[in-house]
Design an enzyme around this catalytic site. Structure first.
Site, PDB file in Angstrom:
ATOM      1  N   ARG A  78      15.795  13.031  26.824  1.00  0.00           N
ATOM      2  CA  ARG A  78      15.396  13.249  25.428  1.00  0.00           C
ATOM      3  C   ARG A  78      16.559  12.950  24.480  1.00  0.00           C
ATOM      4  NH1 ARG A  78      11.876  18.427  26.282  1.00  0.00           N
ATOM      5  NH2 ARG A  78      13.719  18.929  27.452  1.00  0.00           N
TER       6      ARG A  78
ATOM      7  N   GLY B 145      19.550  16.253  33.673  1.00  0.00           N
ATOM      8  CA  GLY B 145      19.861  17.676  33.534  1.00  0.00           C
ATOM      9  C   GLY B 145      20.731  18.085  34.712  1.00  0.00           C
TER      10      GLY B 145
ATOM     11  N   VAL C 266      12.690  27.060  39.137  1.00  0.00           N
ATOM     12  CA  VAL C 266      13.370  26.624  37.920  1.00  0.00           C
ATOM     13  C   VAL C 266      12.341  26.047  36.951  1.00  0.00           C
ATOM     14  CG1 VAL C 266      13.998  24.305  38.776  1.00  0.00           C
ATOM     15  CG2 VAL C 266      15.348  25.351  36.985  1.00  0.00           C
ATOM     16  N   GLY C 267      11.329  25.368  37.497  1.00  0.00           N
ATOM     17  CA  GLY C 267      10.273  24.795  36.659  1.00  0.00           C
ATOM     18  C   GLY C 267       9.358  25.908  36.164  1.00  0.00           C
TER      19      GLY C 267
ATOM     20  N   HIS D 294       6.875  19.249  48.939  1.00  0.00           N
ATOM     21  CA  HIS D 294       7.569  20.053  47.910  1.00  0.00           C
ATOM     22  C   HIS D 294       8.618  20.987  48.537  1.00  0.00           C
ATOM     23  CE1 HIS D 294       7.011  21.761  43.576  1.00  0.00           C
ATOM     24  NE2 HIS D 294       8.263  21.881  43.971  1.00  0.00           N
ATOM     25  N   ILE D 295       9.634  20.359  49.156  1.00  0.00           N
ATOM     26  CA  ILE D 295      10.664  21.141  49.852  1.00  0.00           C
ATOM     27  C   ILE D 295      12.055  20.963  49.235  1.00  0.00           C
ATOM     28  CG2 ILE D 295       9.490  21.289  52.103  1.00  0.00           C
ATOM     29  CD1 ILE D 295      11.295  18.854  52.972  1.00  0.00           C
TER      30      ILE D 295
ATOM     31  N   ASP E 174       8.418  14.063  46.728  1.00  0.00           N
ATOM     32  CA  ASP E 174       8.470  15.423  47.275  1.00  0.00           C
ATOM     33  C   ASP E 174       7.442  16.292  46.567  1.00  0.00           C
ATOM     34  OD1 ASP E 174       9.465  17.641  48.790  1.00  0.00           O
ATOM     35  OD2 ASP E 174      10.533  18.319  47.002  1.00  0.00           O
TER      36      ASP E 174
END
Ligand SMILES: O=C(O)[C@H](O)CO
Length: 326
Positions: free
Chosen positions: A185, A162, A83-84, A292-293, A268
């Site tokens: 934002r 988000g 997604v990033g 990063h899971i 993470d």
């Protein structure tokens, strides 16, 4: 899309371990080449392969910038299995008319679940406690041993309300926090569904007992957590980051955790990734680090892979991308 084998568009897949459902999908109408080495594709190989293809299936470990796009003369579409997209220079893609798709929504729940798990793990010192059982530190029951912090009655702050931030907020409501606050934002209409109050960044920092980072990595958020911002946080605040590592300055975090400026952190994501095993953050008991899971459930990774493939197929056949970045 042409069914003639000679005219099938070419797609390069940058990783060997991409779920097979996506490979099969791409193979149904494209000619696939796939990096078959261990780990991330080396830059030189990526540059060589991208020069020949119409579509690129990439991961968050592949840097897609102007230098790479300069050689990708035939490239029409990029599908990133994430997604990033901070690894992609969006402006450079746009300038060249290269379509760009990512994988929103399909990983929201898995990532939000992991965020809650990491929050509880850090707040209740689970890894530290489990280590004590293994290393013989578990003595007789002790009134103040291994005490952590409860979510009930606390102020939970979310940076970035988000899709993922909102889902985290929903999952945390049953823990009965006193207050949910967020900074974004802009004010989010959906905040009302979780009764979250929009506050300034300063207030988010100074009032949160738990501060959860679920915003994207941008020029504004890079290194946003640093000496100065840690100084504004409560001394027992717990910081959770399941977004991108560079939002937090790792050196300043070490100082803040080891001097008691903040209470604990659950990460993470780190900077760099993987975090070297001799990194000093790993010496701290009040820092939980995961590799990063966030989206790592089998079903989620399969859905991310197929959505990345669907984006590529749509782009190659002139259809709107199911999940377009612009
Ligand atoms: O951006 C993403 O998709 C996550 O970081 C990995 O799932």
């Amino acid at each position: 899309m042409a069914s003639n084998a000679g005219k099938r568009p070419k797609v390069f897949v940058t990783r060997k371990d991409v779920p097979q459902n996506a490979i099969d999908l791409l193979k149904s109408s494209c000619e696939i080449t796939q990096y078959d080495g261990v780990g991330a594709v080396p830059r030189a190989v990526l540059k060589e392969r991208v020069a020949e293809v119409d579509g690129l299936f990439c991961l968050l470990t592949d840097k897609i910038d102007g230098d790479l796009l300069d050689v990708a003369k035939k490239l029409k579409v990029i599908g990133t299995m994430s997604v990033g997209y901070d690894h992609i220079d969006v402006k450079e893609c746009q300038k060249r008319g290269v379509l760009l798709g990512n994988t929103p929504d399909v990983l929201t729940e898995a990532t939000a679940e992991l965020t809650v798990a990491l929050l509880l793990c850090t707040a209740r010192r689970l890894t530290e406690a489990a280590d004590e059982v293994r290393n013989g530190g578990w003595g007789t029951w002790n009134p103040l041993w291994m005490c952590g912090k409860s979510l009930q009655g606390s102020t939970i702050g979310i940076l970035g309300l988000g899709r993922i931030g909102l889902s985290v907020a929903k999952k945390l409501l049953p823990f009965e926090p006193a207050k949910l606050i967020y900074y974004n934002r802009s004010e989010q209409d959906a905040a009302a569904t979780v009764n979250a109050e929009y506050v300034s960044m300063d207030k988010l920092l100074s009032e949160s007992d738990f501060l959860i980072i679920t915003c994207a990595l941008t020029t504004e958020t890079r290194q946003l957590f640093n000496k100065k911002t840690f100084a504004q946080m409560k001394n027992d605040a717990i910081l959770i980051n399941t977004s991108r590592g560079p939002i937090v300055c790792m050196d300043d975090l070490f100082e803040a955790l080891s001097t008691g400026q903040i209470g604990a952190a659950g990460l993470d994501v780190t900077d760099p990734e993987p975090l070297p095993t001799d990194h000093r953050l790993l010496t701290l008991k009040n820092c939980v680090v995961l590799p990063h899971i966030g989206s790592a459930t089998v079903a989620t990774r399969m859905r991310m892979a197929s959505l990345a493939a669907e984006n590529i197929l749509a782009g190659l056949s002139g259809q709107p991308l199911p999940a377009s970045i612009y």
